[in-house]
Design an enzyme around this catalytic site. Structure first.
Site, PDB file in Angstrom:
ATOM      1  N   ASP A   1       0.828  -1.207   0.000  1.00 57.84           N
ATOM      2  CA  ASP A   1       0.000   0.000   0.000  1.00 57.84           C
ATOM      3  C   ASP A   1       0.865   1.262   0.000  1.00 57.84           C
ATOM      4  OD1 ASP A   1      -2.315  -1.434   0.043  1.00 57.84           O
ATOM      5  OD2 ASP A   1      -3.013  -0.742   1.998  1.00 57.84           O
ATOM      6  N   ASP A   2       0.240   2.372  -0.370  1.00 53.50           N
ATOM      7  CA  ASP A   2       0.841   3.708  -0.277  1.00 53.50           C
ATOM      8  C   ASP A   2       2.003   3.916  -1.242  1.00 53.50           C
ATOM      9  OD1 ASP A   2      -0.981   3.800   1.807  1.00 53.50           O
ATOM     10  OD2 ASP A   2       0.521   3.692   3.387  1.00 53.50           O
TER      11      ASP A   2
ATOM     12  N   HIS B   1      -7.568   4.159   1.214  1.00 49.88           N
ATOM     13  CA  HIS B   1      -6.544   4.524   2.192  1.00 49.88           C
ATOM     14  C   HIS B   1      -7.222   4.673   3.551  1.00 49.88           C
ATOM     15  CE1 HIS B   1      -2.833   6.153   3.684  1.00 49.88           C
ATOM     16  NE2 HIS B   1      -3.253   7.398   3.790  1.00 49.88           N
TER      17      HIS B   1
END
Length: 310
Positions: free
Chosen positions: A13-14, A134
Site C-alpha cells: 500500500d501507499d 486509504h
C-alpha cells in the site's frame, strides 16, 4: 489442505507516498516479496511510482484517498466539505467524525474518487484493475455506496473488504488500535451487500491488520494465513472428491514496506505522517524479503499473484 491451491496477493500500500517508500516497495517486488501495489495518486511521489511500475512491470491498482493530504480534483481544492480549516482532508479519525456528523457532501466524495481514477489512468495509461481505500475509508457508511458506483461506472472489478479472520484473538494489538480495527470490521460487514449488488469482487480472505508494522514477523504471517485458510475451508461447503483436488482460495495480504520517510519529503501534501517516518516500515520490508517466508510459500503451494491473475 494439501489439495488446496492458494493464490496470494501481497499488496504494497501507499505506493507514491514518497521516494523512499517507492524504493522499498520496488525492492520487495524484485525480491518476489510483494506481487501487487496500490497507488496514492495524491502522494508526492505518485508520478515516479507510476514510472517505476511501468519500468518493472509491477501490477498496480488505486489506493483511493479521502483522508490524508490534498484532493486531486481542482474544484475541491478550495471550497469543499472534504477539507478542514487548514485546507487539507480531515484525517483518518477526522474524516470519520465529519461523516458521522453528516458534514460530508457525498457528491463531492464521488467527484474526488472519479478524479483519482482519471489521474491514475493519466499516470499509468490504464484503469486500475483494483481499487481500495486509504485508511479503509471505502467501507464507511454512505461512502461505500458512492465508492461502489464509481467502481461500477469504470468497470473496476476488484476491491478489498478488510474482515480479518482471527483478528479478535490477536492480544498483541493495543486496545485503542483494536477499537479502530473492530470498527473497520463492522463497517466491512455492512459493506458486503452493497459491493455485491454492484457486482464488485474481492479475494476470499483478507489479512493485514494483525501483521502491520512492528507486529509483522514470518511466523505471524504464516499463522495468519493458516488460521484464515482453516476458517475459510470449514465455512465453505466441501465439494465432491474430484473437485477437491483443484480448489482455489484467494488471499490478499496488505503490507506497508518502505524506508522511513524523511521530512519534508513525502506525504500527500502535508508532509509524511508518523507511521511513515517510523522504523516499522523498514521492519516490514526486512521481514517480507526473508528467504524463509518465500520458501514457506513454496512448500505450502502458495502462488503469489496480482488481481489481474484471478
Amino acid at each position: 489442505l494439501r489439495m488446496l491451491q492458494v493464490k496470494l496477493i501481497v499488496t504494497g500500500d501507499d505506493f507514491g507516498y514518497c521516494p523512499r517508500r517507492n524504493q522499498g516497495i520496488v525492492e520487495c517486488f524484485l525480491a518476489g516479496a510483494v506481487s501487487n501495489v496500490s497507488l496514492l495518486v495524491n502522494g508526492s511521489a505518485a508520478a515516479d511510482a507510476a514510472k517505476l511500475a511501468r519500468r518493472y512491470n509491477i501490477p498496480i491498482g488505486l489506493h483511493a484517498n479521502l483522508s490524508e493530504g490534498s484532493p486531486v480534483c481542482q474544484v475541491l481544492k478550495t471550497n469543499s466539505s472534504l477539507l478542514n480549516q487548514d485546507g487539507f482532508f480531515h484525517g483518518k479519525m477526522g474524516f470519520r467524525k465529519a461523516l458521522s456528523k453528516g458534514l460530508l457532501n457525498m457528491s463531492e466524495v464521488k467527484q474526488e474518487l472519479k478524479a483519482q481514477v482519471e489521474l491514475f489512468h493519466e499516470l499509468t495509461g490504464h484503469l486500475p484493475p483494483h481499487m481500495d481505500g486509504h485508511q479503509h475509508v471505502h467501507v464507511l457508511p454512505e461512502v461505500r455506496h458512492v465508492f461502489a458506483e464509481v467502481l461500477e461506472e469504470y468497470g473496476i472489478k476488484y476491491t478489498r473488504v478488510p474482515i480479518e479472520p482471527g483478528l479478535h484473538n490477536c492480544d498483541w494489538i493495543p486496545p485503542s488500535l483494536m477499537d479502530f480495527y473492530l470498527g473497520v470490521e463492522e463497517d466491512s460487514f455492512n459493506t458486503v451487500d452493497v459491493f455485491t449488488r454492484h457486482g464488485i469482487r474481492w479475494p476470499d480472505i483478507y489479512i493485514g491488520l494483525s501483521t502491520m508494522g512492528k507486529n509483522m514477523s514470518v511466523s505471524n504471517i504464516w499463522s495468519a494465513i493458516d488460521t484464515a485458510i482453516v476458517e475459510f475451508t470449514s465455512r465453505a461447503p466441501s465439494p465432491p472428491d474430484l473437485a477437491a483436488q483443484s480448489r482455489t482460495v484467494t488471499i490478499e495480504l496488505m503490507v506497508h514496506p518502505g524506508y522511513p520517510s524523511v521530512p519534508p519529503m513525502g506525504g500527500c501534501g502535508e508532509g509524511p505522517d508518523d507511521f511513515s517516518q517510523s522504523w516499522e516500515r523498514l521492519h516490514e520490508l526486512q521481514t517480507l524479503i526473508k528467504p524463509e517466508l518465500q520458501s514457506h510459500y513454496k512448500t505450502r503451494n502458495i502462488q503469489l499473484c496480482s488481481f489481474k491473475d484471478l
